[in-house]
Structures are given as C-alpha cells and as structure tokens.
Design a protein around this motif. Structure first.
Motif, PDB file in Angstrom:
ATOM      1  N   ARG A   1       0.830  -1.208   0.000  1.00  0.00           N
ATOM      2  CA  ARG A   1       0.000   0.000   0.000  1.00  0.00           C
ATOM      3  C   ARG A   1       0.864   1.259   0.000  1.00  0.00           C
ATOM      4  O   ARG A   1       0.572   2.222  -0.716  1.00  0.00           O
ATOM      5  CB  ARG A   1      -0.918   0.018   1.230  1.00  0.00           C
ATOM      6  N   ILE A   2       1.902   1.222   0.822  1.00  0.00           N
ATOM      7  CA  ILE A   2       2.780   2.390   0.904  1.00  0.00           C
ATOM      8  C   ILE A   2       3.455   2.643  -0.451  1.00  0.00           C
ATOM      9  O   ILE A   2       3.524   3.786  -0.926  1.00  0.00           O
ATOM     10  CB  ILE A   2       3.838   2.199   2.008  1.00  0.00           C
ATOM     11  N   ILE A   3       3.937   1.577  -1.077  1.00  0.00           N
ATOM     12  CA  ILE A   3       4.608   1.729  -2.374  1.00  0.00           C
ATOM     13  C   ILE A   3       3.643   2.291  -3.407  1.00  0.00           C
ATOM     14  O   ILE A   3       3.984   3.236  -4.147  1.00  0.00           O
ATOM     15  CB  ILE A   3       5.181   0.378  -2.847  1.00  0.00           C
ATOM     16  N   HIS A   4       2.432   1.743  -3.487  1.00  0.00           N
ATOM     17  CA  HIS A   4       1.455   2.230  -4.464  1.00  0.00           C
ATOM     18  C   HIS A   4       1.044   3.672  -4.157  1.00  0.00           C
ATOM     19  O   HIS A   4       0.834   4.473  -5.087  1.00  0.00           O
ATOM     20  CB  HIS A   4       0.223   1.321  -4.483  1.00  0.00           C
ATOM     21  N   HIS A   5       0.929   4.001  -2.882  1.00  0.00           N
ATOM     22  CA  HIS A   5       0.586   5.364  -2.475  1.00  0.00           C
ATOM     23  C   HIS A   5       1.664   6.347  -2.928  1.00  0.00           C
ATOM     24  O   HIS A   5       1.367   7.365  -3.577  1.00  0.00           O
ATOM     25  CB  HIS A   5       0.434   5.394  -0.950  1.00  0.00           C
ATOM     26  N   GLU A   6       2.912   6.023  -2.609  1.00  0.00           N
ATOM     27  CA  GLU A   6       4.007   6.947  -2.942  1.00  0.00           C
ATOM     28  C   GLU A   6       4.277   7.015  -4.441  1.00  0.00           C
ATOM     29  O   GLU A   6       4.662   8.060  -4.958  1.00  0.00           O
ATOM     30  CB  GLU A   6       5.276   6.549  -2.183  1.00  0.00           C
ATOM     31  N   ALA A   7       4.058   5.900  -5.142  1.00  0.00           N
ATOM     32  CA  ALA A   7       4.219   5.920  -6.603  1.00  0.00           C
ATOM     33  C   ALA A   7       3.205   6.868  -7.236  1.00  0.00           C
ATOM     34  O   ALA A   7       3.494   7.517  -8.252  1.00  0.00           O
ATOM     35  CB  ALA A   7       4.063   4.510  -7.173  1.00  0.00           C
ATOM     36  N   GLY A   8       2.019   6.963  -6.629  1.00  0.00           N
ATOM     37  CA  GLY A   8       1.026   7.916  -7.127  1.00  0.00           C
ATOM     38  C   GLY A   8       1.520   9.337  -7.007  1.00  0.00           C
ATOM     39  O   GLY A   8       1.408  10.138  -7.945  1.00  0.00           O
ATOM     40  N   HIS A   9       2.082   9.674  -5.840  1.00  0.00           N
ATOM     41  CA  HIS A   9       2.665  11.014  -5.663  1.00  0.00           C
ATOM     42  C   HIS A   9       3.762  11.271  -6.702  1.00  0.00           C
ATOM     43  O   HIS A   9       3.811  12.331  -7.334  1.00  0.00           O
ATOM     44  CB  HIS A   9       3.301  11.134  -4.266  1.00  0.00           C
ATOM     45  N   PHE A  10       4.646  10.294  -6.844  1.00  0.00           N
ATOM     46  CA  PHE A  10       5.817  10.456  -7.721  1.00  0.00           C
ATOM     47  C   PHE A  10       5.381  10.704  -9.165  1.00  0.00           C
ATOM     48  O   PHE A  10       5.854  11.653  -9.815  1.00  0.00           O
ATOM     49  CB  PHE A  10       6.695   9.199  -7.645  1.00  0.00           C
ATOM     50  N   LEU A  11       4.482   9.853  -9.675  1.00  0.00           N
ATOM     51  CA  LEU A  11       4.092   9.966 -11.080  1.00  0.00           C
ATOM     52  C   LEU A  11       3.386  11.286 -11.371  1.00  0.00           C
ATOM     53  O   LEU A  11       3.698  11.956 -12.364  1.00  0.00           O
ATOM     54  CB  LEU A  11       3.185   8.796 -11.464  1.00  0.00           C
ATOM     55  N   VAL A  12       2.453  11.670 -10.518  1.00  0.00           N
ATOM     56  CA  VAL A  12       1.711  12.904 -10.766  1.00  0.00           C
ATOM     57  C   VAL A  12       2.633  14.128 -10.654  1.00  0.00           C
ATOM     58  O   VAL A  12       2.507  15.082 -11.429  1.00  0.00           O
ATOM     59  CB  VAL A  12       0.504  13.017  -9.811  1.00  0.00           C
ATOM     60  N   ALA A  13       3.577  14.094  -9.727  1.00  0.00           N
ATOM     61  CA  ALA A  13       4.557  15.177  -9.643  1.00  0.00           C
ATOM     62  C   ALA A  13       5.364  15.267 -10.938  1.00  0.00           C
ATOM     63  O   ALA A  13       5.601  16.363 -11.466  1.00  0.00           O
ATOM     64  CB  ALA A  13       5.491  14.949  -8.455  1.00  0.00           C
ATOM     65  N   TYR A  14       5.768  14.113 -11.443  1.00  0.00           N
ATOM     66  CA  TYR A  14       6.523  14.066 -12.703  1.00  0.00           C
ATOM     67  C   TYR A  14       5.692  14.649 -13.844  1.00  0.00           C
ATOM     68  O   TYR A  14       6.191  15.458 -14.644  1.00  0.00           O
ATOM     69  CB  TYR A  14       6.898  12.613 -12.998  1.00  0.00           C
ATOM     70  N   LEU A  15       4.429  14.256 -13.929  1.00  0.00           N
ATOM     71  CA  LEU A  15       3.569  14.704 -15.021  1.00  0.00           C
ATOM     72  C   LEU A  15       3.271  16.199 -14.947  1.00  0.00           C
ATOM     73  O   LEU A  15       3.090  16.855 -15.985  1.00  0.00           O
ATOM     74  CB  LEU A  15       2.255  13.918 -15.003  1.00  0.00           C
ATOM     75  N   LEU A  16       3.235  16.754 -13.738  1.00  0.00           N
ATOM     76  CA  LEU A  16       2.920  18.175 -13.571  1.00  0.00           C
ATOM     77  C   LEU A  16       4.158  19.052 -13.455  1.00  0.00           C
ATOM     78  O   LEU A  16       4.059  20.245 -13.186  1.00  0.00           O
ATOM     79  CB  LEU A  16       2.035  18.357 -12.333  1.00  0.00           C
ATOM     80  N   GLY A  17       5.327  18.450 -13.662  1.00  0.00           N
ATOM     81  CA  GLY A  17       6.556  19.234 -13.686  1.00  0.00           C
ATOM     82  C   GLY A  17       7.067  19.681 -12.342  1.00  0.00           C
ATOM     83  O   GLY A  17       7.815  20.666 -12.252  1.00  0.00           O
ATOM     84  N   ILE A  18       6.696  18.971 -11.282  1.00  0.00           N
ATOM     85  CA  ILE A  18       7.199  19.295  -9.946  1.00  0.00           C
ATOM     86  C   ILE A  18       8.354  18.348  -9.630  1.00  0.00           C
ATOM     87  O   ILE A  18       8.163  17.128  -9.582  1.00  0.00           O
ATOM     88  CB  ILE A  18       6.092  19.151  -8.892  1.00  0.00           C
ATOM     89  N   PRO A  19       9.555  18.851  -9.436  1.00  0.00           N
ATOM     90  CA  PRO A  19      10.734  17.984  -9.260  1.00  0.00           C
ATOM     91  C   PRO A  19      10.650  17.115  -8.008  1.00  0.00           C
ATOM     92  O   PRO A  19      10.264  17.580  -6.937  1.00  0.00           O
ATOM     93  CB  PRO A  19      11.899  18.988  -9.146  1.00  0.00           C
ATOM     94  N   VAL A  20      10.999  15.840  -8.159  1.00  0.00           N
ATOM     95  CA  VAL A  20      11.109  14.915  -7.037  1.00  0.00           C
ATOM     96  C   VAL A  20      12.584  14.803  -6.673  1.00  0.00           C
ATOM     97  O   VAL A  20      13.431  14.551  -7.541  1.00  0.00           O
ATOM     98  CB  VAL A  20      10.556  13.522  -7.405  1.00  0.00           C
ATOM     99  N   THR A  21      12.906  14.985  -5.412  1.00  0.00           N
ATOM    100  CA  THR A  21      14.312  14.952  -4.982  1.00  0.00           C
ATOM    101  C   THR A  21      14.669  13.667  -4.225  1.00  0.00           C
ATOM    102  O   THR A  21      15.841  13.395  -3.996  1.00  0.00           O
ATOM    103  CB  THR A  21      14.636  16.172  -4.105  1.00  0.00           C
ATOM    104  N   GLY A  22      13.668  12.892  -3.816  1.00  0.00           N
ATOM    105  CA  GLY A  22      13.944  11.648  -3.111  1.00  0.00           C
ATOM    106  C   GLY A  22      12.654  10.974  -2.702  1.00  0.00           C
ATOM    107  O   GLY A  22      11.561  11.531  -2.850  1.00  0.00           O
ATOM    108  N   TYR A  23      12.772   9.755  -2.163  1.00  0.00           N
ATOM    109  CA  TYR A  23      11.593   9.065  -1.625  1.00  0.00           C
ATOM    110  C   TYR A  23      12.022   8.003  -0.626  1.00  0.00           C
ATOM    111  O   TYR A  23      13.143   7.502  -0.670  1.00  0.00           O
ATOM    112  CB  TYR A  23      10.757   8.436  -2.754  1.00  0.00           C
ATOM    113  N   THR A  24      11.117   7.696   0.303  1.00  0.00           N
ATOM    114  CA  THR A  24      11.324   6.614   1.270  1.00  0.00           C
ATOM    115  C   THR A  24      10.050   5.781   1.297  1.00  0.00           C
ATOM    116  O   THR A  24       8.942   6.299   1.081  1.00  0.00           O
ATOM    117  CB  THR A  24      11.618   7.153   2.680  1.00  0.00           C
ATOM    118  N   LEU A  25      10.209   4.480   1.605  1.00  0.00           N
ATOM    119  CA  LEU A  25       9.062   3.572   1.557  1.00  0.00           C
ATOM    120  C   LEU A  25       8.863   2.804   2.863  1.00  0.00           C
ATOM    121  O   LEU A  25       8.095   1.845   2.902  1.00  0.00           O
ATOM    122  CB  LEU A  25       9.226   2.591   0.389  1.00  0.00           C
TER     123      LEU A  25
END
Length: 223
Positions: free
Chosen positions: A71-95
């Motif tokens: 659940r955590i992985i799928h939740h955070e992947a949602g944040h990551f992908l939408v940030a990528y699509l909207l041009g908001i830079p991702v600097t890191g992630y933890t799971l």
C-alpha cells in the motif's frame, strides 16, 4: 505525543487490566504483567519525548504485513508519477519508517518534492493559484492511487493537511477546502488512469528502490 504512541499506551493499559482480572485463573503473578506494562509505558514515553515516537513507528512498521508495505509503495508511486507529469521535481523518496529515519524524514515513507515554487516571489497573482492547484493534485495523488488499486485509502491524513495548508496560504476560505480536495483528487485519478502503464512500471521500479534518476528514465521510456 504522536497518535501511535497514545494507541500503544492505551493497549498496554488494557492488557494490564485484563491480566489483573484473568491472572488468578491461570496462576499468573500480577507482578509479571505489571512490570511488562510499566516497561512498555516507560519506553513509549521516552521514545515520544526524545525521538518523537519514531522508535514505535519503526517497530510497528517492521511488524506490518506485506499488504501494508505494498500500500505504501502504491501510495508513494502515485505522488511520484503525478509530480513528474505536472513538472514538480522529485528529490527523493522513502518507503518505510526506517528509511524515513535514515533520511531524517517523518512518517512511514514519502516522496520528497522541491516545493520552492510555492514560495517564489516572482509568481504573479494569476500564477500562484495555478501552482497551488498543481501541488494539491500531487498531494492527493497518493490517496487517488490507493483508491484505484484497493478501492479505498487507509493513509493520506498528512497529505490532506498539506493541501489545507496550501489553500490557507492562498487565502481561500475554509468552506472551500473540501471542494478543492475533491477536485484535486479527481485530477490525480484521471492522470493515473491515463498513464496506467507508466504507473505500473514506476511501482516495480520503486519496489527495487531504484534512484530518482532511474525512475525518471523509466517514466520517460513509458510516456
């Protein structure tokens, strides 16, 4: 004190009370559950005061099942992908909670964004609301991802807090917050459904803990 710590204390008190009632039936000395409970309470209090309950969070996270981790992985992947699509830079992630502690982050895990755009003084009065809408969509994307995969979301309170903080920053009246949350959630769902193959590829990549740069390459290939 963190809610997790309060829950542990409540459970400890319940167990001690139950042990005191049932102990005589099983010939258990009341000294044993009392010492065990007081030890848990002491450690919980120390963890809450000294480490902001991170120790308890890490322990409970380690004891959680595979479904919880997924659940955590799928939740955070949602944040990551939408940030990528909207041009908001991702600097890191933890799971996991332990990964979050190692990177000096809070909670069970999270995607770390470059949010300096929200404080840019060069943004015009027209650009600021648009920028806030983009960030709100990113913050609601974790809930959207969980809902799409599991039918409902178990996390996201911190995400909703971020959304409301941003709306407050924009000067919106509080009675509009829920409407804006629903709008951002819908936008996030639409983006995830439209880019489902990219989302699935990102989930697999994040399961392997690949770097942010590699995630970007994978998303570029699947776009």
């Amino acid at each position: 004190m963190e809610q997790t710590a309060l829950n542990v204390i409540a459970i400890s008190i319940f167990i001690m009370t139950l042990s005191a009632l049932l102990g005589p039936l099983f010939h258990i000395s009341p000294f044993i559950p009392a010492v065990a409970t007081l030890s848990v309470l002491g450690l919980t209090t120390l963890d809450g005061l000294a480490f902001n309950s991170r120790g308890i969070t890490v322990l409970l996270d380690l004891l959680s099942g595979e479904q919880h981790r997924q659940r955590i992985i799928h939740h955070e992947a949602g944040h990551f992908l939408v940030a990528y699509l909207l041009g908001i830079p991702v600097t890191g992630y933890t799971l996991s909670a332990w990964e979050a502690v190692q990177q000096k982050q809070s909670g069970l895990g999270g995607v770390i964004f470059d949010s300096t755009a929200l404080t840019e003084k060069t943004l015009t009065p027209t650009e600021m609301p648009l920028m806030i809408e983009r960030f709100c969509t990113v913050w609601m994307a974790g809930i959207a991802a969980e809902t799409l995969i599991y039918g409902e979301s178990q996390g996201g309170e911190e995400d909703r807090f971020q959304v409301r903080s941003a709306l407050k920053l924009a000067g919106l009246p509080q009675f509009n917050y829920e409407q804006k949350e629903r709008w951002a959630l819908l936008q996030a769902k639409n983006l995830l459904e439209k880019h489902q193959s990219s989302y699935e590829a990102l989930v697999k990549a994040m399961e392997q803990r690949v770097s942010v740069e590699e995630c970007y390459q994978i998303l570029g290939t699947n776009s």
